[in-house]
Design a protein around this motif. Structure first.
Motif, PDB file in Angstrom:
ATOM      1  N   GLN A 131       0.838  -1.265   0.076  1.00 15.45           N
ATOM      2  CA  GLN A 131      -0.154   0.087  -0.036  1.00 15.45           C
ATOM      3  C   GLN A 131       0.945   1.211  -0.064  1.00 15.45           C
ATOM      4  O   GLN A 131       1.966   1.276   0.737  1.00 15.45           O
ATOM      5  CB  GLN A 131      -1.076   0.176   1.152  1.00 15.45           C
ATOM      6  N   LEU A 132       0.400   2.149  -0.813  1.00 10.88           N
ATOM      7  CA  LEU A 132       1.365   3.636  -0.617  1.00 10.88           C
ATOM      8  C   LEU A 132       0.004   4.518  -0.526  1.00 10.88           C
ATOM      9  O   LEU A 132      -0.479   4.982  -1.820  1.00 10.88           O
ATOM     10  CB  LEU A 132       1.980   3.905  -1.906  1.00 10.88           C
ATOM     11  N   GLY A 133      -0.274   5.140   0.231  1.00 12.31           N
ATOM     12  CA  GLY A 133      -1.519   5.991   0.554  1.00 12.31           C
ATOM     13  C   GLY A 133      -2.573   4.868   0.339  1.00 12.31           C
ATOM     14  O   GLY A 133      -2.712   3.956   0.857  1.00 12.31           O
ATOM     15  N   PRO A 134      -3.506   5.650  -0.762  1.00 11.81           N
ATOM     16  CA  PRO A 134      -4.897   4.971  -1.082  1.00 11.81           C
ATOM     17  C   PRO A 134      -4.538   4.006  -2.194  1.00 11.81           C
ATOM     18  O   PRO A 134      -5.585   3.159  -2.483  1.00 11.81           O
ATOM     19  CB  PRO A 134      -5.610   6.047  -1.506  1.00 11.81           C
ATOM     20  N   PHE A 135      -3.233   3.695  -2.645  1.00 12.24           N
ATOM     21  CA  PHE A 135      -3.031   2.994  -3.893  1.00 12.24           C
ATOM     22  C   PHE A 135      -2.459   1.668  -3.508  1.00 12.24           C
ATOM     23  O   PHE A 135      -1.388   1.677  -2.559  1.00 12.24           O
ATOM     24  CB  PHE A 135      -2.124   3.595  -4.760  1.00 12.24           C
ATOM     25  N   ALA A 136      -3.072   0.655  -3.983  1.00 15.10           N
ATOM     26  CA  ALA A 136      -2.557  -0.869  -3.792  1.00 15.10           C
ATOM     27  C   ALA A 136      -1.413  -1.178  -4.889  1.00 15.10           C
ATOM     28  O   ALA A 136      -1.943  -1.091  -6.223  1.00 15.10           O
ATOM     29  CB  ALA A 136      -3.751  -1.674  -3.746  1.00 15.10           C
ATOM     30  N   GLY A 137      -0.431  -1.720  -4.390  1.00 15.25           N
ATOM     31  CA  GLY A 137       0.518  -2.333  -5.574  1.00 15.25           C
ATOM     32  C   GLY A 137       0.826  -3.591  -5.380  1.00 15.25           C
ATOM     33  O   GLY A 137       0.321  -4.556  -4.444  1.00 15.25           O
ATOM     34  N   LEU A 138       2.109  -3.778  -5.947  1.00 20.78           N
ATOM     35  CA  LEU A 138       2.753  -5.177  -5.741  1.00 20.78           C
ATOM     36  C   LEU A 138       4.192  -5.063  -4.908  1.00 20.78           C
ATOM     37  O   LEU A 138       4.905  -4.133  -5.302  1.00 20.78           O
ATOM     38  CB  LEU A 138       3.124  -5.851  -7.066  1.00 20.78           C
ATOM     39  N   ALA A 139       4.438  -5.847  -3.722  1.00 18.42           N
ATOM     40  CA  ALA A 139       5.328  -5.609  -3.031  1.00 18.42           C
ATOM     41  C   ALA A 139       6.381  -6.685  -3.586  1.00 18.42           C
ATOM     42  O   ALA A 139       6.082  -8.027  -3.608  1.00 18.42           O
ATOM     43  CB  ALA A 139       5.337  -5.566  -1.481  1.00 18.42           C
ATOM     44  N   TYR A 140       7.502  -6.227  -3.617  1.00 13.84           N
ATOM     45  CA  TYR A 140       8.955  -7.134  -3.810  1.00 13.84           C
ATOM     46  C   TYR A 140      10.003  -6.945  -2.925  1.00 13.84           C
ATOM     47  O   TYR A 140      10.342  -5.788  -2.402  1.00 13.84           O
ATOM     48  CB  TYR A 140       9.250  -6.861  -5.377  1.00 13.84           C
ATOM     49  N   GLN A 141      10.785  -8.035  -2.652  1.00 14.34           N
ATOM     50  CA  GLN A 141      12.209  -7.804  -1.941  1.00 14.34           C
ATOM     51  C   GLN A 141      13.080  -8.543  -3.222  1.00 14.34           C
ATOM     52  O   GLN A 141      12.995  -9.397  -3.340  1.00 14.34           O
ATOM     53  CB  GLN A 141      12.142  -8.550  -0.713  1.00 14.34           C
ATOM     54  N   GLU A 142      14.276  -7.587  -3.448  1.00 15.03           N
ATOM     55  CA  GLU A 142      15.276  -7.841  -4.172  1.00 15.03           C
ATOM     56  C   GLU A 142      16.381  -8.016  -3.230  1.00 15.03           C
ATOM     57  O   GLU A 142      16.984  -7.119  -2.640  1.00 15.03           O
ATOM     58  CB  GLU A 142      15.428  -6.771  -5.274  1.00 15.03           C
ATOM     59  N   VAL A 143      16.844  -9.231  -3.141  1.00 23.03           N
ATOM     60  CA  VAL A 143      18.090  -9.556  -2.224  1.00 23.03           C
ATOM     61  C   VAL A 143      19.645 -10.042  -3.069  1.00 23.03           C
ATOM     62  O   VAL A 143      19.336 -10.804  -3.965  1.00 23.03           O
ATOM     63  CB  VAL A 143      17.913 -10.692  -1.249  1.00 23.03           C
ATOM     64  N   ASP A 144      20.669  -9.241  -2.838  1.00 20.17           N
ATOM     65  CA  ASP A 144      21.945  -9.585  -3.537  1.00 20.17           C
ATOM     66  C   ASP A 144      22.899  -9.913  -2.249  1.00 20.17           C
ATOM     67  O   ASP A 144      23.311  -9.271  -1.865  1.00 20.17           O
ATOM     68  CB  ASP A 144      22.564  -8.227  -4.068  1.00 20.17           C
ATOM     69  N   LEU A 145      22.905 -11.293  -2.298  1.00 18.78           N
ATOM     70  CA  LEU A 145      23.846 -11.927  -1.299  1.00 18.78           C
ATOM     71  C   LEU A 145      25.489 -11.465  -1.238  1.00 18.78           C
ATOM     72  O   LEU A 145      26.059 -11.217  -0.451  1.00 18.78           O
ATOM     73  CB  LEU A 145      23.958 -13.368  -1.446  1.00 18.78           C
ATOM     74  N   GLN A 146      25.808 -11.163  -2.614  1.00 16.14           N
ATOM     75  CA  GLN A 146      27.139 -11.017  -3.054  1.00 16.14           C
ATOM     76  C   GLN A 146      27.630  -9.531  -2.311  1.00 16.14           C
ATOM     77  O   GLN A 146      28.437  -9.448  -1.648  1.00 16.14           O
ATOM     78  CB  GLN A 146      27.523 -10.916  -4.357  1.00 16.14           C
ATOM     79  N   SER A 147      26.714  -8.516  -2.454  1.00 17.28           N
ATOM     80  CA  SER A 147      26.912  -7.028  -1.894  1.00 17.28           C
ATOM     81  C   SER A 147      26.453  -6.821  -0.614  1.00 17.28           C
ATOM     82  O   SER A 147      26.723  -5.798  -0.147  1.00 17.28           O
ATOM     83  CB  SER A 147      26.293  -6.340  -3.033  1.00 17.28           C
ATOM     84  N   GLY A 148      25.797  -7.886  -0.135  1.00 15.62           N
ATOM     85  CA  GLY A 148      24.879  -7.598   1.331  1.00 15.62           C
ATOM     86  C   GLY A 148      24.091  -6.410   1.090  1.00 15.62           C
ATOM     87  O   GLY A 148      23.813  -5.853   2.033  1.00 15.62           O
ATOM     88  N   ARG A 149      23.185  -6.383  -0.079  1.00 14.57           N
ATOM     89  CA  ARG A 149      22.395  -5.265  -0.214  1.00 14.57           C
ATOM     90  C   ARG A 149      21.052  -5.869  -0.628  1.00 14.57           C
ATOM     91  O   ARG A 149      20.871  -6.923  -0.901  1.00 14.57           O
ATOM     92  CB  ARG A 149      22.700  -4.345  -1.167  1.00 14.57           C
ATOM     93  N   TYR A 150      19.763  -5.221  -0.183  1.00 13.98           N
ATOM     94  CA  TYR A 150      18.578  -5.557  -0.724  1.00 13.98           C
ATOM     95  C   TYR A 150      17.825  -4.339  -0.774  1.00 13.98           C
ATOM     96  O   TYR A 150      18.189  -3.167  -0.545  1.00 13.98           O
ATOM     97  CB  TYR A 150      17.947  -6.658   0.472  1.00 13.98           C
ATOM     98  N   ALA A 151      16.637  -4.542  -1.548  1.00 10.62           N
ATOM     99  CA  ALA A 151      15.604  -3.445  -1.900  1.00 10.62           C
ATOM    100  C   ALA A 151      14.261  -3.824  -1.380  1.00 10.62           C
ATOM    101  O   ALA A 151      13.786  -5.007  -1.938  1.00 10.62           O
ATOM    102  CB  ALA A 151      15.664  -2.635  -3.151  1.00 10.62           C
ATOM    103  N   ASN A 152      13.468  -3.192  -0.789  1.00  8.95           N
ATOM    104  CA  ASN A 152      11.936  -3.573  -0.854  1.00  8.95           C
ATOM    105  C   ASN A 152      11.389  -2.590  -1.807  1.00  8.95           C
ATOM    106  O   ASN A 152      11.731  -1.248  -1.787  1.00  8.95           O
ATOM    107  CB  ASN A 152      11.445  -2.931   0.792  1.00  8.95           C
ATOM    108  N   VAL A 153      10.559  -3.177  -2.742  1.00  8.88           N
ATOM    109  CA  VAL A 153      10.114  -2.378  -3.778  1.00  8.88           C
ATOM    110  C   VAL A 153       8.762  -2.674  -3.955  1.00  8.88           C
ATOM    111  O   VAL A 153       7.987  -3.462  -3.948  1.00  8.88           O
ATOM    112  CB  VAL A 153      10.685  -3.014  -5.214  1.00  8.88           C
ATOM    113  N   LEU A 154       8.006  -1.328  -3.981  1.00  3.96           N
ATOM    114  CA  LEU A 154       6.491  -1.467  -4.420  1.00  3.96           C
ATOM    115  C   LEU A 154       6.297  -0.621  -5.570  1.00  3.96           C
ATOM    116  O   LEU A 154       6.676   0.414  -5.865  1.00  3.96           O
ATOM    117  CB  LEU A 154       5.691  -0.473  -3.031  1.00  3.96           C
ATOM    118  N   ARG A 155       5.422  -1.402  -6.370  1.00  5.71           N
ATOM    119  CA  ARG A 155       5.177  -0.854  -7.841  1.00  5.71           C
ATOM    120  C   ARG A 155       3.681  -0.841  -7.891  1.00  5.71           C
ATOM    121  O   ARG A 155       2.964  -1.818  -7.692  1.00  5.71           O
ATOM    122  CB  ARG A 155       5.801  -1.631  -8.959  1.00  5.71           C
TER     123      ARG A 155
END
Length: 191
Positions: free
Chosen positions: A28-52
């Motif tokens: 959810q982003l305000g009144p808008f519903a979207g799709l949530a993803y998690q992108e995990v990169d083990l090599q770099s120790g980074r991730y992103a939570n993404v809502l579209r």
């Protein structure tokens, strides 16, 4: 798996099918519903939570972060926690006492009985437990909200940390509990 947070299955893009987390992690982003993803990169120790938000991802939010294996040190919250900050102050996890659980939630209790956490052991000292096998300390870096691909908000975080506990992973499914401190009483479920 004895060390799900270290499994190569964690790598990649995950659709969040179910979560008890607040917006935007719940899709959810305000009144808008979207799709949530998690992108995990083990090599770099980074991730992103993404809502579209469809169609064409006209509205999006991306939380970028880095992570390291958790050492069992509980993150203490201070008065700034309500404003989205978590203090860098910490204390060692007490492995001789069981942290609080969500016993009032039958679903969480059932999951806890199937997928035990590293804090469930009462017999070992915290230094002898391998917390990193199941848990990461995640450090939030930036939150970017875009409208039609144009950044509207770009918030930088200052030392905001969370503890992610991976309780199950295979090639198709990942179950993560994300909490503010490392104690089970403040965890949210991601499936």
């Amino acid at each position: 798996l004895p060390a799900p947070a270290r499994s190569p299955f964690v790598e990649g893009n995950w659709v969040v099918e179910y979560t008890t987390a607040p917006p935007p992690s719940n899709g959810q982003l305000g009144p808008f519903a979207g799709l949530a993803y998690q992108e995990v990169d083990l090599q770099s120790g980074r991730y992103a939570n993404v809502l579209r938000v469809p169609p064409n991802d006209w509205l999006s939010a991306t939380l970028e972060a880095s992570w390291i294996e958790w050492d069992g040190v509980v993150i203490l919250e201070d008065e700034d926690a309500a404003a989205g900050a978590t203090s860098a102050k910490a204390v060692a996890a007490d492995a001789t006492s069981t942290p609080p659980t969500k016993e009032t939630n039958p679903f969480m209790l059932a999951l806890s009985s199937i997928f035990p956490s590293p804090n469930s052991s009462n017999s070992a000292k915290s230094k002898s437990l391998d917390y990193g096998a199941t848990c990461w300390v995640v450090t939030f870096e930036t939150l970017t909200i875009k409208l039609f691909g144009v950044p509207l908000i770009n918030q930088k975080f200052n030392n905001v940390k969370r503890v992610w506990r991976t309780t199950y992973v295979d090639e198709n499914t990942r179950i993560v509990r994300a909490g503010r401190t490392g104690n089970q009483d403040d965890e949210m479920l991601f499936y």
